[in-house]
Design an enzyme around this catalytic site. Structure first.
Site, PDB file in Angstrom:
ATOM      1  N   LEU A  47       4.107 -42.863   0.018  1.00  0.00           N
ATOM      2  CA  LEU A  47       4.066 -41.660   0.876  1.00  0.00           C
ATOM      3  C   LEU A  47       2.920 -40.738   0.463  1.00  0.00           C
ATOM      4  O   LEU A  47       2.257 -40.142   1.310  1.00  0.00           O
ATOM      5  CB  LEU A  47       5.409 -40.926   0.816  1.00  0.00           C
ATOM      6  CG  LEU A  47       5.563 -39.710   1.747  1.00  0.00           C
ATOM      7  CD1 LEU A  47       5.178 -40.042   3.190  1.00  0.00           C
ATOM      8  CD2 LEU A  47       7.003 -39.170   1.695  1.00  0.00           C
ATOM      9  N   SER A  58      12.776 -43.190 -14.352  1.00  0.00           N
ATOM     10  CA  SER A  58      11.632 -42.260 -14.537  1.00  0.00           C
ATOM     11  C   SER A  58      12.004 -40.996 -15.287  1.00  0.00           C
ATOM     12  O   SER A  58      11.219 -40.062 -15.333  1.00  0.00           O
ATOM     13  CB  SER A  58      11.103 -41.855 -13.161  1.00  0.00           C
ATOM     14  OG  SER A  58      12.127 -41.127 -12.476  1.00  0.00           O
ATOM     15  N   GLU A  91       0.834  -1.204   0.000  1.00  0.00           N
ATOM     16  CA  GLU A  91       0.000   0.000   0.000  1.00  0.00           C
ATOM     17  C   GLU A  91       0.874   1.262   0.000  1.00  0.00           C
ATOM     18  O   GLU A  91       0.598   2.242  -0.686  1.00  0.00           O
ATOM     19  CB  GLU A  91      -0.923  -0.002   1.224  1.00  0.00           C
ATOM     20  CG  GLU A  91      -1.865  -1.203   1.318  1.00  0.00           C
ATOM     21  CD  GLU A  91      -1.234  -2.416   1.976  1.00  0.00           C
ATOM     22  OE1 GLU A  91       0.012  -2.436   2.173  1.00  0.00           O
ATOM     23  OE2 GLU A  91      -1.964  -3.382   2.274  1.00  0.00           O
ATOM     24  N   TRP A 100      12.719 -39.037 -18.821  1.00  0.00           N
ATOM     25  CA  TRP A 100      11.758 -38.240 -18.084  1.00  0.00           C
ATOM     26  C   TRP A 100      10.369 -38.651 -18.543  1.00  0.00           C
ATOM     27  O   TRP A 100      10.177 -39.038 -19.674  1.00  0.00           O
ATOM     28  CB  TRP A 100      11.976 -36.742 -18.347  1.00  0.00           C
ATOM     29  CG  TRP A 100      13.253 -36.241 -17.734  1.00  0.00           C
ATOM     30  CD1 TRP A 100      14.423 -36.032 -18.372  1.00  0.00           C
ATOM     31  CD2 TRP A 100      13.461 -35.931 -16.340  1.00  0.00           C
ATOM     32  NE1 TRP A 100      15.376 -35.589 -17.468  1.00  0.00           N
ATOM     33  CE2 TRP A 100      14.820 -35.542 -16.219  1.00  0.00           C
ATOM     34  CE3 TRP A 100      12.665 -35.938 -15.197  1.00  0.00           C
ATOM     35  CZ2 TRP A 100      15.382 -35.142 -15.008  1.00  0.00           C
ATOM     36  CZ3 TRP A 100      13.252 -35.567 -14.024  1.00  0.00           C
ATOM     37  CH2 TRP A 100      14.579 -35.158 -13.912  1.00  0.00           C
ATOM     38  N   THR A 142      12.414 -42.477  -3.332  1.00  0.00           N
ATOM     39  CA  THR A 142      12.744 -41.479  -4.356  1.00  0.00           C
ATOM     40  C   THR A 142      14.237 -41.151  -4.281  1.00  0.00           C
ATOM     41  O   THR A 142      14.904 -40.994  -5.301  1.00  0.00           O
ATOM     42  CB  THR A 142      11.893 -40.207  -4.138  1.00  0.00           C
ATOM     43  OG1 THR A 142      10.525 -40.547  -4.305  1.00  0.00           O
ATOM     44  CG2 THR A 142      12.267 -39.109  -5.117  1.00  0.00           C
TER      45      THR A 142
END
Ligand SMILES: Nc1c(N[C@@H]2O[C@H](COP(=O)(O)O)[C@@H](O)[C@H]2O)[nH]c(=O)[nH]c1=O
Length: 615
Positions: A321, A196, A71, A198, A224
């Site tokens: 998870l 994985s 402001e 990609w 992971t």
């Protein structure tokens, strides 16, 4: 998403569309610091001249906690044009400096109208700036309260989205948790081998880097780390880098991992108390912070991160998870990147592990909060003209498709007040948006004496005009169901209620008799029961001076009987009740306050001075 349905001082404003567009602009502005600083309350301010389409003469956004308020920046940018202008803010000004900088800047600069997207979600700041501005004579219009329409509601939702983290923190005392995963068309997040990279395109992955930049922490599981050896950094060239968190009960983790390099970015490993102490020592020697939990679970981890002041968390974890976080009710929003690829693999992992659901009808639906957003690659969100009015939109990012939505809608912190609309009709001094709410229920709670079960004998005339003393309101109220009944047994039941040992027993006898002998209940009971209750309350709060003063002490507050199951006298769990007991007490309070001497409750001389009870 429920925006309260009642209309309070709804001023029709032909400039709704203009107000909405400036508020949306303020919301977009407020989001500009994302990825540059750690998540914080996002404030944007637009100052526009009034008249016609208006002209933007100043803008500003809060860059980081403790820097120049949006402001103040906008006022400085607008200079003399502030005089008579309107200021638009996505959220009620806060006051982290403790000097009311934002509010005083508006007042000093001569702003005459302030339009506010949403009230401040934090209780200690909520309503303060609005009240100060109004006291100083500025017109303050809060969207959804003072001005309402579909366009306005749309603008409100854009203000909710940019401060979703703060709203979740304020409403649920948890960080805002976003689950993100990338999967192939056949629902896999890796090949059977675990490989994985990609799945999603470079464009999609840069969107993920932006999501990380908006987060205080990125969480992955041990698998992971073992499979991907991730870095979990934004790599956007921005300044903000989130904490990396690994959740692993067993600490079955490699000694060599990108996450153990904490020179640029910190890492926390959350584990079970006492797990692999030698490996804990190894991690500590690398500068990794190890946090032990008695029982490692998502709920306790986010509670710990809440205590560390984290507002936003990105879950980039594997299926087990993710499932655990969803089952714990920790996940609020989901971003699913779907790549036009098929990898197959009977045992290839999917994004969400076991949730224990056996029928498709149990599937968790993403909530549609109906916001028109198109996400551009720069991470900014901009209201779109063409996209359907749905948040569960499908946006093309490169060859992939991003499907996003909420598992838990953003809390809009509109107060949950039963019979919202009737409240102001009872007591015009009450504003459901600003008045404090007193919830009372059990006699041992604060204001427990407001409960009908409180042990305050009352003395009221029976149908023959003879005064009878009743052990408490409940005894009297239950007995009145059968008063005047022609049934010869009615007297016996009334007597049994009168001599019941305690309000629970009196209520039990009254309700059971009503259920088993409905024809014994007075025929006008449904239309009279509120009046009967009012008589009892008026007596109770007239003859006990401490109760009179307790009731008067709540002046200006909304009273809610917080019974979760009595939806007639109580407010219900989510405000779905009628709260008649709360409403009668507010009515009685108004009568006492507004009364002349005639009705002023007599202060008894320590005993029940019945002759001065006004019924
Ligand atoms: N394979 C895959 C993802 N994998 C996720 O990204 C992590 C690697 O992060 P970093 O090491 O920082 O690049 C990895 O551990 C997993 O959580 N994400 C995506 O958006 N799309 C993809 O195709």
């Amino acid at each position: 998403m429920t925006i309260a349905t009642s209309i309070i001082n709804c001023n029709y404003n032909p400039h709704h569309a203009l107000d909405a567009s400036y508020i949306k602009r303020a919301a977009v502005l407020s989001d500009k610091s994302a990825c540059l600083t750690s998540p914080h309350p996002n404030f944007g301010c637009v100052i526009a001249t009034t008249g016609g389409a208006g002209k933007v003469v100043g803008e500003g956004y809060l860059y980081a906690q403790g820097t120049t308020p949006a402001e103040v920046q906008a006022v400085e940018a607008a200079g003399e044009y502030c005089r008579g202008a309107t200021a638009y803010v996505n959220m009620e000004p806060g006051d982290c400096h403790g000097d009311y900088a934002a509010v005083s800047a508006f007042i000093k600069a001569g702003i005459t109208r302030v339009v506010i997207g949403i009230r401040h979600p934090l209780q200690h700041l909520r309503g303060k700036a609005i009240q100060t501005l109004r006291t100083e004579g500025l017109q303050v219009d809060v969207l959804g309260e003072d001005i309402r329409s579909n366009t306005i509601e749309d603008a409100v939702k854009s203000c909710l989205v940019v401060n979703a983290p703060l709203l979740y923190r304020s409403a649920y005392r948890v960080p805002f948790s976003v689950l993100k995963y990338a999967m192939t068309l056949d629902g896999k997040i890796a090949a059977t081998s675990g490989h994985s990279s990609w799945i999603s395109s470079k464009k999609s992955r840069s969107r993920v880097l932006e999501l990380r930049g908006r987060s205080d922490a990125v969480i992955v599981g041990g698998n992971t780390v073992r499979q991907d050896n991730p870095r979990l950094t934004p790599r956007l060239g921005g300044e903000h880098v989130p904490m990396r968190v690994v959740m692993s009960r067993s600490l079955d983790l490699p000694e060599v991992a990108n996450l153990w390099d904490v020179r640029e970015v910190p890492t926390i490993v959350a584990t079970q108390r006492g797990a692999r102490s030698s490996f804990q020592k190894f991690l500590a020697s690398k500068g990794v912070e190890v946090v032990e939990f008695d029982f490692l679970n998502p709920k306790d981890v986010v509670s710990y991160l809440y205590d560390r002041g984290y507002l936003s968390i990105l879950w980039e974890c594997g299926g087990p998870l993710s499932a655990s976080a969803i089952s714990d009710g920790v996940i609020h929003k989901v971003h699913a990147f779907v790549a036009p690829k098929i990898i197959g693999g009977k045992n290839a992992p999917s994004p969400v592990g076991e949730l224990g659901m056996v029928e498709m009808t149990q599937a968790l639906e993403l909530n549609d909060v109906g916001i028109k957003w198109t996400i551009f690659l720069n991470g900014l969100v901009t209201p779109s003209k063409s996209k359907p009015n749905k948040l569960n939109y499908i946006v093309h990012i490169g060859p992939d498709v991003l499907i996003s939505g909420y598992l838990q809608p953003i809390p809009d912190s509109t107060p949950v007040i039963p019979s919202f609309g009737e409240t102001s009709a009872i007591d015009s001094s009450l504003s459901p948006y600003e008045s404090p709410i007193i919830f009372f229920y059990k006699t041992w709670d604060p204001y427990g004496s407001f409960s009908n079960f409180s042990p305050h004998p009352i003395r009221l005339p029976d149908e023959n005009g003879d005064y009878v003393t009743w052990p408490c309101v409940v005894h009297y109220y239950q007995a009145q169901k059968f008063a005047g009944s022609s049934n010869p047994n009615a007297k016996g039941y009334i007597e049994a209620i009168h001599s019941a040992k305690g309000p629970e027993e009196a209520a039990r006898i009254g309700r059971r008799t009503q259920r088993e002998h409905p024809n014994m209940v007075r025929t006008d009971w449904e239309s009279m029961k509120i009046e009967v209750m009012y008589k009892a309350l008026k007596c109770k709060f007239s003859i006990y001076p401490h109760l009179t003063s307790m009731l008067l002490s709540t002046s200006g507050c909304i009273l809610v009987h917080a019974s979760p199951h009595d939806l007639f006298w109580g407010g219900g769990r989510n405000g779905e009740g009628l709260n008649h007991l709360g409403r009668l007490l507010m009515k009685l309070r108004s009568e006492f306050i507004g009364d002349d001497d005639k009705h002023k409750p007599e202060v008894s001389t320590g005993y029940l001075n019945y002759n001065h009870i006004y019924i």
